[in-house]
Write an enzyme that holds these catalytic residues in place. Structure first.
Site, PDB file in Angstrom:
ATOM      1  N   GLU A  32     -50.129  23.812 -24.287  1.00 51.63           N
ATOM      2  CA  GLU A  32     -50.758  22.502 -24.378  1.00 51.63           C
ATOM      3  C   GLU A  32     -50.957  21.928 -22.975  1.00 51.63           C
ATOM      4  O   GLU A  32     -49.979  21.653 -22.261  1.00 51.63           O
ATOM      5  CB  GLU A  32     -49.890  21.546 -25.211  1.00 51.63           C
ATOM      6  N   LEU A  33     -52.201  21.746 -22.577  1.00 53.37           N
ATOM      7  CA  LEU A  33     -52.508  21.330 -21.213  1.00 53.37           C
ATOM      8  C   LEU A  33     -51.751  20.056 -20.826  1.00 53.37           C
ATOM      9  O   LEU A  33     -51.866  19.026 -21.489  1.00 53.37           O
ATOM     10  CB  LEU A  33     -54.026  21.068 -21.100  1.00 53.37           C
ATOM     11  N   ASP A  34     -50.972  20.111 -19.730  1.00 54.50           N
ATOM     12  CA  ASP A  34     -50.213  18.962 -19.232  1.00 54.50           C
ATOM     13  C   ASP A  34     -49.263  18.394 -20.269  1.00 54.50           C
ATOM     14  O   ASP A  34     -48.813  17.248 -20.146  1.00 54.50           O
ATOM     15  CB  ASP A  34     -51.152  17.851 -18.742  1.00 54.50           C
ATOM     16  N   GLY A  35     -48.938  19.181 -21.311  1.00 51.11           N
ATOM     17  CA  GLY A  35     -48.085  18.670 -22.377  1.00 51.11           C
ATOM     18  C   GLY A  35     -46.707  19.312 -22.413  1.00 51.11           C
ATOM     19  O   GLY A  35     -45.942  19.064 -23.327  1.00 51.11           O
TER      20      GLY A  35
END
Lengths: 301, 301, 301, 301
Positions: A243-246
C-alpha cells in the site's frame, strides 16, 4: 575525504561489541514468557545488559521484547543457541523471533534519484560513526551522484528506469544487490517499487516522505500547504508495503513554519526534516530497535 | 472562586492601554504604502510603537501590515481619524483595513458540548489575566457545565440541538448572542454550524480539531492513529468557513507519542494539545494579530 | 563533488537579487521614524518588499527596523543613496544603520579544530544552495581537514596555536583573512580568541557551544549532565564578545534525552543540535536578519 | 463544580485496576536477575503485563526494572508475596525494591504560596481523571486560595511562615499531613523546606522551577533572560534534596521565545511551561514510573 572514525577505531568498537547480541521476540501474550526467556539466556551463560518489553492490550494481546545480551565466544556459540531456543522456548510460545550479532552490521543499499539531501545525511552520519551500518552501494535512476558517492569509496550503480523498462530495471537492481545488502533505504527515490520487489525485503525497505497536518493529496503538496497557510510541516519514515505510503510508521518529526515561508522555504525546511527523520529511522533499524506487528511498529529507543 | 487579576488590577491595565490602538491593513502591493500610512499617523499625532509588515509574492502580490500605535485621547479622536484615513489613504491603495482600540476587549461566546478541557483552559487563562478578552457567555447543547460556568459569573445558555430543531436552535443562539459577543469560539462544540450562521461572523468563528500525520478520515481517528502507530499527534485551530475543517489555519502544534500510548492515552494527549492550541489561537485573535487573505492567515505574533 | 546548485543556477539567483537591498536601522524611538524612512525610500524610487519593525520598551526605548527593498540599477545608485540617507534622515534620528546588497554575499572564514560536524553542516548547506554566502576559507589549528575542505575548492590554512605562539598565530590568521572575509564562524574552534582579534570583527564573530538546563560549570559538562540525569540538552549560537560565552545570543535549540542516553550518546545528540543551531545562526547573519543592541539580538526571521 | 469523572466512573476504573500492581527494583547488575524475578512472579500466579528494564553501565553497573503485573485477589495475597520475595529473591541480589497496588492511589499534599497556575493545573488534571491520585489537602503560607481549593471539596490549611516561626510552622505542616498524604508537591511554594522536613519524605517531595540556557543566578532571572535575549525558556521538575534545586531531575521542557517577548511575556510563558512540566512529573510519580539512583532518575514512561 578524511574519516572521523578511523579503521583502527572502528575495529576497537567492533571488538567491544563482538560478544553483544540483540534478540527481538513477538508472540501472543501469556504468563511466563519473560521467565522462560531470561532463564534460558541465564542457563546458557548470557548476561542481559538491557531489555525493553511491551504488551499490547493485556487481554489477549501481543507481547514484544528486545533484549541485549553479552555472551562469551558469541560467534561460535550463536548457532547452537538458536537451535536450542527454537526447541526449548520459541515453539511453546509461538514466537516470532530473531537474534542479531551487533558486530555483523546491517548492509544498506541506498536508492536515490536527483535530490541528495537524504543521501548526504546518511553518508555524513556513517562517516562520523553515528550510523552503525555498512553502506554497501548506492543505486540511482540518474547518473548525477556518482562522483559524490565514489568519493566515499562506495559503489554507485546507475540503473535508468522508464515506464517500459521498469521490470527489467528492478531485475538489474536485485542482481546488483544480490547478497551484498540486507536493507533498502529509499532516500528520496522517486520511483515506485513493484510488489514483487518489496516482497523480497519484508520490513526491510525504509522510505521517507513529507507529511502535513492536514494531509494534502495531489501533485504539489508544498504549494497546497502554502495556500492553506500551515503552521507545521513534517516528515514520516516508514517501512514500505504494497500500500503506497501506507506501511508501518517508524518515525515522524515536524518543524514550525509561518506565513513568511514561501513555497521554496517550505521545501527547504521539508528537506531538513526529511534527512533528520530518515537518518533516525535507519539508525533504529540497524540497531535492531524495531519490531513490526500488523501495520504498526514497536520502537525500543 | 478567587481571581488572580482583581478588578482594580484590570482597571489599571485598561488605563495603560486606553490610548493604544491596533491597525490591520491588507491591500495589493505597490510602492509607497508604508510611507503613506506612517505619514498619516505621524501627522495625526499617533506614535507607532510596534509594526509588522509582510508582502506575499513581491511581483503583483499582497501587502499586509499590523501597526500598534498610541494616540492621546484615542476614544474621542478615533472616529474622525477613521473617516480621514479612508479618504486620504485607504481608497487610493484599495485597502481592506480596520482599527481596534486595545481597551475595547473582544467579547467571546464560547460554544461547548460535553468535553470541558478547551473551555476550562480558556476560563483558566482568562481568570489568570492571560486572555485579554471578555467572556460574554457560554452556549451549550447540553446542560452539564452550567454550574462550572456560572461559578465564574458567566451566563450559561443551554440550547438543545437535534437534526430537526437545528435551524430553530441556531436562531436562538443568534438571539442570545445578539450584540453581546463579536467572536464565536467552538471549544469542542460537536455540532456543525450552518453556512447561514457562519456568514454572520466572517473570520470570527474559531474552531479546534485534532490533527494527525497522515490524516485519518472517518469516525474514529484516534483508533486509526493507534492502529497505524503514529509517532506524533497534533491539533489545528482555524477560522470556520463553509468548507468543513477547511478554513484558514491559525495555529497548530503537536506532541510526540509512542507505541506505549494506547487509544485512551492518545486521546488524553490530544486533549492537552487541543486546549493549548485553541487558547493560543484565541489570544492572537483577540489581540488583533491575525489577517486573513483568501484561505490563509498572516499571524503577527 | 557534484554541486546541487550549478554556477548557471547561482548566476540566475544572483540576477534576481541584483536589485535587492536590505536595510538595518536602530535608533532611539520617537514619532515619525517609519514615515521618514519610507518616504525617503519611496522618493528615491525604491519599492519596499518586506519590513519588520520592533520597538523595545515604548517609553524611551529603542527602535529597530529591517527593510528589504528593490531599486533599479541598485549597484550604481546605492552610494549616492547612502550619502543622501545619512544627511536627510539618519542624522536627525541618531540612527545606527547600514544597507546591504543581497547580491554581495557575505564571505565567511570558518575556524575549526578537530571536530568536523559543524563545518560539514555549513559546507553541506552551502553546497545545497541553502546558505547564501561565500566560504572564503577554512582556518584550523590542526591539519586534519585539509583534504575535506580542498575537495570543495575552498582554501585551507593550517595555523598551529600554542600558548606561546598565540599572538603570532592570531597575526597570521588576520593576515590570511585580510579583506577576503567579513564574518568569522567558530565551528567548534577550541581556542579562545583575544580581545584584540575580536575587536576587528564587532558582531561578526559567531560561536556555537552546548547548553544545558541547568548549566554545568567545569571541564566535563556532558558527564555532569549524565550524572544529574538531565532530560533536555541544547546548543547556543552567539556573537563573541570579550566576555567568554557571554555575548548576544542569536539562536538556541534543544533535544529531549533520557536515562538511556549514556555520555557518548549525549555527546552525539549534542553534536547534532550544535550543527543545526550554528547553521541557522549563520544563515540569519548572512541574510542581514540580526540587529544587536547592548547584549541582545533582535532577529527578524 | 461538576466533575468530568463521576464517582461511579472512578469506582469502575478502580475495579479494573484492583488486581494491578507495580514493582520497582534497583540493585547491582549481575546475571540472572530478570530470570529470578519473572520466575518468582510466574510461580506466584502473577501475569506480567508490562516491564521496562535498564542497566546503567553494564560493567559493574546498576540494574533497574519496573514491572506491572496482575494478580488475582491482590489485596489479600500482596503481603505474603512481599515476605516471600524478600526471602527468595531480594536478599540474594541486594535489591532495593517496592510493590505498589494501582488501586491504592498516592495521596498528595500540595504546598502553594500566592501563584496559582501549578495548583490549578493539578486540580484540573485530577478533576479530568488524568492525574491518578488523591489530593489529600492543600497547605499554604497564605490564605488566598482557600475558596478555590474548598470548591473542589479539598481541605485547605493556612499555615503562615516567617523566619522566626518556620520550625513551628513545619511542625504544624507535618502534623496536618500526618498519615493523610505520602507525597508532597511544591506547586510554586516559595519557602525553603528544612532538611529535617525533607528527610521525612525521601524522593517524595517534588518541586518545580524555571530553567534557562544559560542559567541565571540571582533574584530576577526573567529580567536577566530578557537582557540577554534568550531564545528558549524552560522549567525543571525535580525531587527535593538538601541541596537547593540540586535534586534528581524528573522532567524538563522548554518553549521558544523571541525578542518580542518582554519580561511579562517571558514570565507568562514560563508559568505555562511550569504547570505542564510539574503535572507530568507528578503523574509519573503517582504511577510509580520513577526510580532514583544517586542523584538521577530513571523514568519509565
Amino acid at each position: 575525504m578524511n574519516r572521523v572514525v578511523t579503521n583502527a577505531q572502528r575495529k576497537k568498537l567492533t571488538q567491544q561489541n563482538e560478544n553483544r547480541a540483540r534478540m527481538l521476540i513477538s508472540c501472543p501474550d501469556q504468563p511466563g514468557i519473560v521467565a522462560a526467556v531470561s532463564r534460558f539466556l541465564h542457563e546458557h551463560g548470557a548476561n542481559i545488559v538491557q531489555s525493553d518489553q511491551y504488551t499490547m492490550d493485556p487481554a489477549g494481546g501481543m507481547f514484544f521484547i528486545r533484549i541485549e545480551f553479552d555472551l562469551n565466544d558469541l560467534e561460535r556459540r550463536l548457532e547452537p543457541l538458536e537451535v536450542d531456543f527454537q526447541e526449548v522456548v520459541a515453539e511453546k510460545f509461538q514466537m516470532n523471533w530473531s537474534i542479531h550479532c551487533a558486530s555483523r552490521k546491517k548492509r544498506l543499499a541506498i536508492f536515490v534519484s536527483k535530490e541528495d539531501h537524504c543521501l548526504l545525511e546518511l553518508l555524513w552520519q556513517w562517516q562520523a560513526g553515528d550510523l552503525d551500518a555498512e553502506i554497501a552501494m548506492v543505486i540511482s535512476n540518474h547518473p548525477d551522484m556518482r562522483e559524490l558517492v565514489e568519493s566515499f569509496d562506495i559503489p554507485y550503480h546507475h540503473i535508468p528506469v522508464t515506464a517500459d523498462t521498469k521490470p527489467e530495471a528492478e531485475r538489474k537492481q536485485l542482481e546488483v544487490i544480490g547478497d551484498q545488502a540486507d536493507t533498502i533505504v529509499l532516500a528520496r527515490y522517486m520511483q515506485i517499487l513493484s510488489p514483487v520487489f518489496i516482497e523480497q525485503y519484508p520490513n526491510r525497505v525504509i522510505n521517507i516522505h513529507h507529511s502535513f497536518l492536514p494531509a494534502f493529496v495531489g501533485g504539489k503538496p508544498y504549494a497546497q500547504a502554502y495556500e492553506r497557510g500551515v503552521k507545521i510541516i513534517g516528515a514520516t519514515a516508514h517501512y514500505v508495503t504494497e500500500e503506497l505510503d501506507g506501511g508501518p510508521i517508524i518515525e515522524q518529526d515536524v518543524q514550525r513554519v509561518s506565513h513568511r515561508d514561501d513555497v521554496e522555504s517550505l521545501k527547504r525546511i521539508g528537506r531538513h526534516i526529511e534527512r533528520i527523520v530518515l537518518a533516525r529511522a535507519v539508525s533504529w533499524h540497524v540497531e535492531d530497535r524495531i519490531l513490526v506487528h500488523q501495520n504498526k511498529t514497536v520502537v525500543f529507543n
